[in-house]
Design a protein around this motif. Structure first.
Motif, short mmCIF file in Angstrom:
data_model
loop_
_atom_site.label_atom_id
_atom_site.label_comp_id
_atom_site.label_asym_id
_atom_site.label_seq_id
_atom_site.Cartn_x
_atom_site.Cartn_y
_atom_site.Cartn_z
N UNK A 26 19.26 32.50 -7.67
CA UNK A 26 19.49 31.75 -9.27
C UNK A 26 20.51 30.43 -8.37
N UNK A 27 22.16 31.78 -8.91
CA UNK A 27 23.02 30.71 -8.65
C UNK A 27 24.25 30.43 -7.45
N UNK A 28 23.53 31.29 -6.11
CA UNK A 28 23.46 31.08 -4.63
C UNK A 28 24.24 31.46 -4.46
N UNK A 29 24.99 32.58 -5.04
CA UNK A 29 26.52 32.92 -4.60
C UNK A 29 26.76 34.68 -5.03
N UNK A 30 26.89 35.49 -3.88
CA UNK A 30 26.67 36.49 -4.32
C UNK A 30 28.18 36.74 -5.07
N UNK A 31 29.12 35.85 -4.13
CA UNK A 31 30.56 36.09 -5.51
C UNK A 31 30.65 35.56 -6.93
N UNK A 32 29.84 34.59 -6.99
CA UNK A 32 29.67 33.95 -8.24
C UNK A 32 28.90 34.82 -9.03
N UNK A 33 27.79 36.18 -8.88
CA UNK A 33 26.95 36.38 -9.54
C UNK A 33 27.54 37.84 -9.46
N UNK A 34 27.84 38.26 -8.94
CA UNK A 34 29.16 39.45 -9.31
C UNK A 34 30.19 39.17 -10.26
N UNK A 35 30.91 37.50 -10.26
CA UNK A 35 32.09 37.36 -11.13
C UNK A 35 30.27 37.41 -12.51
N UNK A 36 30.00 36.31 -12.54
CA UNK A 36 28.97 37.05 -13.66
C UNK A 36 29.07 37.99 -14.11
N UNK A 39 31.87 39.33 -16.48
CA UNK A 39 32.68 39.15 -16.93
C UNK A 39 31.42 39.19 -18.47
N UNK A 40 29.83 39.75 -18.00
CA UNK A 40 29.93 40.31 -18.91
C UNK A 40 29.84 41.37 -19.32
N UNK A 41 30.01 42.45 -18.33
CA UNK A 41 30.08 43.66 -18.90
C UNK A 41 31.58 43.50 -19.05
N UNK A 42 32.31 42.77 -19.00
CA UNK A 42 33.84 42.58 -19.89
C UNK A 42 33.63 42.14 -21.69
N UNK A 43 32.75 41.37 -21.27
CA UNK A 43 32.24 40.81 -22.83
C UNK A 43 31.86 41.98 -23.60
N UNK A 44 30.58 42.57 -23.40
CA UNK A 44 29.92 43.65 -24.46
C UNK A 44 31.23 45.43 -23.77
N UNK A 45 31.88 45.18 -23.09
CA UNK A 45 33.29 46.64 -23.69
C UNK A 45 34.08 46.14 -24.29
N UNK A 46 34.34 44.43 -24.06
CA UNK A 46 35.27 44.22 -25.40
C UNK A 46 34.24 44.22 -27.06
#
Length: 120
Positions: A26-36, A39-46
């Protein structure tokens, strides 16, 4: 351990790779999808961390919590990011079964080496 938790625990890696692969498409980039994903995992852990602080399960002990951490102990985060990025990049090319077979082989080989030489 609850049966449903065991099922989710054992299938979470496979689900993570599949979901991250769809995110990449969907986002077209492995780096961007890794970052997303991170980020979602960090938010969940927070949120979980704040919950444990709020209900008293965990308390902060001032600066002593992080004071004794050596720089190389923080490398786990980089290895985790590398793992996510690699699975997002490799799984569409070599398939889930091949990728997980390589992951498991790598873990077994490194575990044998670490045990033999007393590393970590």
């Amino acid at each position: 351990m609850n049966r449903h938790i065991r099922i989710q625990y054992t299938s979470s890696l496979t689900l993570q790779v599949g979901i991250n692969g769809q995110l990449r498409s969907k986002v077209g980039s492995p780096i961007l999808s890794s970052f997303i994903s991170f980020a979602v995992g960090a938010l969940g852990l927070s949120l979980v961390f704040c919950y444990t602080l709020a209900n008293g399960t965990y308390t902060l002990s001032g600066g002593n919590t992080i004071k004794g951490v050596r720089w190389w102990m923080l490398a786990g985060g980089l290895f985790g990011a590398f793992y996510i990025f690699t699975t997002i990049l490799a799984s569409p090319k070599i398939g889930f079964a091949n990728m997980f077979s390589l992951v498991i082989c790598g873990q077994i080989i490194l575990a044998i080496i670490f045990d033999h030489f007393g590393l970590l």
